[in-house]
Scaffold this motif. Structure first.
Motif, PDB file in Angstrom:
ATOM      1  N   ILE A  89       7.338  25.369 -18.461  1.00  0.00           N
ATOM      2  CA  ILE A  89       7.004  26.788 -18.340  1.00  0.00           C
ATOM      3  C   ILE A  89       5.832  27.071 -19.281  1.00  0.00           C
ATOM      4  O   ILE A  89       5.936  26.845 -20.486  1.00  0.00           O
ATOM      5  CB  ILE A  89       8.197  27.687 -18.686  1.00  0.00           C
ATOM      6  CG1 ILE A  89       9.368  27.408 -17.724  1.00  0.00           C
ATOM      7  CG2 ILE A  89       7.803  29.154 -18.629  1.00  0.00           C
ATOM      8  CD1 ILE A  89      10.609  28.233 -18.027  1.00  0.00           C
ATOM      9  N   VAL A 163       5.800  26.284 -13.781  1.00  0.00           N
ATOM     10  CA  VAL A 163       5.877  27.740 -13.629  1.00  0.00           C
ATOM     11  C   VAL A 163       4.998  28.384 -14.690  1.00  0.00           C
ATOM     12  O   VAL A 163       4.976  27.942 -15.847  1.00  0.00           O
ATOM     13  CB  VAL A 163       7.334  28.240 -13.800  1.00  0.00           C
ATOM     14  CG1 VAL A 163       7.401  29.751 -13.697  1.00  0.00           C
ATOM     15  CG2 VAL A 163       8.259  27.600 -12.779  1.00  0.00           C
ATOM     16  N   LYS A 190       0.322  28.679  -8.526  1.00  0.00           N
ATOM     17  CA  LYS A 190       1.478  28.317  -9.344  1.00  0.00           C
ATOM     18  C   LYS A 190       2.569  29.380  -9.211  1.00  0.00           C
ATOM     19  O   LYS A 190       2.277  30.581  -9.123  1.00  0.00           O
ATOM     20  CB  LYS A 190       1.075  28.217 -10.824  1.00  0.00           C
ATOM     21  CG  LYS A 190      -0.085  27.283 -11.106  1.00  0.00           C
ATOM     22  CD  LYS A 190       0.163  25.863 -10.660  1.00  0.00           C
ATOM     23  CE  LYS A 190       1.290  25.193 -11.405  1.00  0.00           C
ATOM     24  NZ  LYS A 190       1.400  23.743 -11.086  1.00  0.00           N
ATOM     25  N   PRO A 191       3.832  28.977  -9.199  1.00  0.00           N
ATOM     26  CA  PRO A 191       4.924  29.954  -9.226  1.00  0.00           C
ATOM     27  C   PRO A 191       4.835  30.795 -10.499  1.00  0.00           C
ATOM     28  O   PRO A 191       4.362  30.317 -11.539  1.00  0.00           O
ATOM     29  CB  PRO A 191       6.182  29.083  -9.235  1.00  0.00           C
ATOM     30  CG  PRO A 191       5.753  27.765  -8.709  1.00  0.00           C
ATOM     31  CD  PRO A 191       4.335  27.591  -9.149  1.00  0.00           C
ATOM     32  N   LEU A 193       6.751  33.441 -13.272  1.00  0.00           N
ATOM     33  CA  LEU A 193       7.948  34.018 -13.868  1.00  0.00           C
ATOM     34  C   LEU A 193       7.504  35.168 -14.768  1.00  0.00           C
ATOM     35  O   LEU A 193       6.690  34.976 -15.670  1.00  0.00           O
ATOM     36  CB  LEU A 193       8.698  32.973 -14.702  1.00  0.00           C
ATOM     37  CG  LEU A 193       9.860  33.483 -15.566  1.00  0.00           C
ATOM     38  CD1 LEU A 193      10.998  34.006 -14.707  1.00  0.00           C
ATOM     39  CD2 LEU A 193      10.356  32.383 -16.505  1.00  0.00           C
ATOM     40  N   GLY A 210       7.222  34.400  -7.035  1.00  0.00           N
ATOM     41  CA  GLY A 210       8.149  34.008  -8.084  1.00  0.00           C
ATOM     42  C   GLY A 210       9.235  35.007  -8.399  1.00  0.00           C
ATOM     43  O   GLY A 210       9.789  35.651  -7.505  1.00  0.00           O
ATOM     44  N   ILE A 228      15.427  28.719 -11.050  1.00  0.00           N
ATOM     45  CA  ILE A 228      14.257  27.844 -10.946  1.00  0.00           C
ATOM     46  C   ILE A 228      14.645  26.393 -11.194  1.00  0.00           C
ATOM     47  O   ILE A 228      14.170  25.477 -10.512  1.00  0.00           O
ATOM     48  CB  ILE A 228      13.163  28.281 -11.947  1.00  0.00           C
ATOM     49  CG1 ILE A 228      12.630  29.667 -11.579  1.00  0.00           C
ATOM     50  CG2 ILE A 228      12.011  27.279 -11.975  1.00  0.00           C
ATOM     51  CD1 ILE A 228      11.746  30.298 -12.643  1.00  0.00           C
ATOM     52  N   LEU A 236       9.268  24.965  -5.217  1.00  0.00           N
ATOM     53  CA  LEU A 236       8.357  25.555  -6.192  1.00  0.00           C
ATOM     54  C   LEU A 236       6.936  25.622  -5.636  1.00  0.00           C
ATOM     55  O   LEU A 236       6.232  26.623  -5.814  1.00  0.00           O
ATOM     56  CB  LEU A 236       8.366  24.743  -7.488  1.00  0.00           C
ATOM     57  CG  LEU A 236       9.561  24.944  -8.423  1.00  0.00           C
ATOM     58  CD1 LEU A 236       9.502  23.973  -9.585  1.00  0.00           C
ATOM     59  CD2 LEU A 236       9.619  26.368  -8.940  1.00  0.00           C
TER      60      LEU A 236
END
Length: 267
Positions: A89, A163, A190-191, A193, A210, A228, A236
């Motif tokens: 992350i 993420v 990119k995902p 969060l 996301g 996730i 993803l």
């Protein structure tokens, strides 16, 4: 034409830069004087439109969002960060009061028994505080601070993340703000969060890129991370692709230049 991506004095007050009510009142008056010297005002958030309209006289105010540098859309050669199989992350950008670092620390502490590598790319006045606080806890994964890098280097870091993460303080003005990094995240496929409220949260949901919980909501953000962790790489990837398509439709530089061209023609 003025392009306004931030609201003063509200942002100054929310970040604690200025707390003196008299000074804040004078800054607001100055901003209103500046606004009224333009023929057109563009704002980077839909939520800013009505606020700015109240401060101007017979001047059009138009929603005109930011876009990401085109390098984020290109598949650059990646730099290796680590060889662990943990979920990576990444947080990119300023590490300051506005980004709610206190909640970021609480989130990492709550997720300390999960297989996560937390990566911070950037700098800010709260970076040292966050580093010190995180060094006091033991987590299964790791925490890495990579420091500041030129924007042309950022895509190569983004490629290593599973993420991308963003957060803002729980404040009314930040709920109306759209951080520029969200466009960069989406453009990178990119995902995303988010621990962020308001308009930025809506963008994450509407894009399908996301997960987002309200600012400071540690519990639900942790639940999002648990979800996730159970996803496959393909799932993803699908999130990231959705975000990229949404970016191309709503935020790309080409779209913004076309919009600007049309705006100028109507003046």
């Amino acid at each position: 034409i003025l392009w306004d991506l931030d609201l003063w004095p509200e942002s100054l007050e929310a970040t604690g830069v200025i707390n003196n009510k008299k000074i804040l009142k004078n800054i607001k008056k100055l901003v209103e004087i500046l606004y009224n010297k333009f023929d057109l005002i563009l704002v980077g958030s839909k939520s800013f439109v009505e606020i700015v309209k109240e401060r101007v006289k017979n001047i059009p105010v138009v929603y005109f969002p930011n876009w990401a540098e085109e390098i984020f859309e290109k598949n650059l050669k990646s730099k290796k960060l680590s060889k662990t199989k943990n979920l990576k992350i990444m947080f990119a950008g300023n590490i300051g009061e506005a980004q709610d670092v206190h909640s970021i620390f609480k989130l990492i502490n709550k997720c300390k028994k999960k297989h996560i590598d937390w990566i911070f790319v950037g700098d800010g006045r709260m970076k040292s505080w966050l580093e010190t606080k995180l060094s006091s806890i033991v987590i299964i994964g790791s925490v890495t601070f990579l420091g500041n890098h030129p924007i042309n280097k950022m895509p190569s870091f983004f490629k290593q993340a599973d993420v991308m993460f963003l957060s803002l303080k729980n404040d009314e003005i930040f709920a109306k703000t759209v951080p520029a990094k969200i466009q960069a995240y989406l453009a990178s496929a990119k995902p995303v969060l988010g621990m962020i409220s308001g308009e930025a949260k809506k963008i994450i949901f509407n894009s399908g890129a996301g997960w987002a919980s309200n600012s400071g909501d540690i519990e639900n953000t942790c639940n999002d991370i648990c979800e996730i962790l159970n996803l496959s790489n393909d799932e993803l990837l699908e999130k990231g692709v959705r975000g990229f398509k949404y970016y191309q439709k709503h935020f790309s530089k080409h779209s913004r230049l076309s919009q600007l061209d049309n705006i100028i023609k109507t003046l």
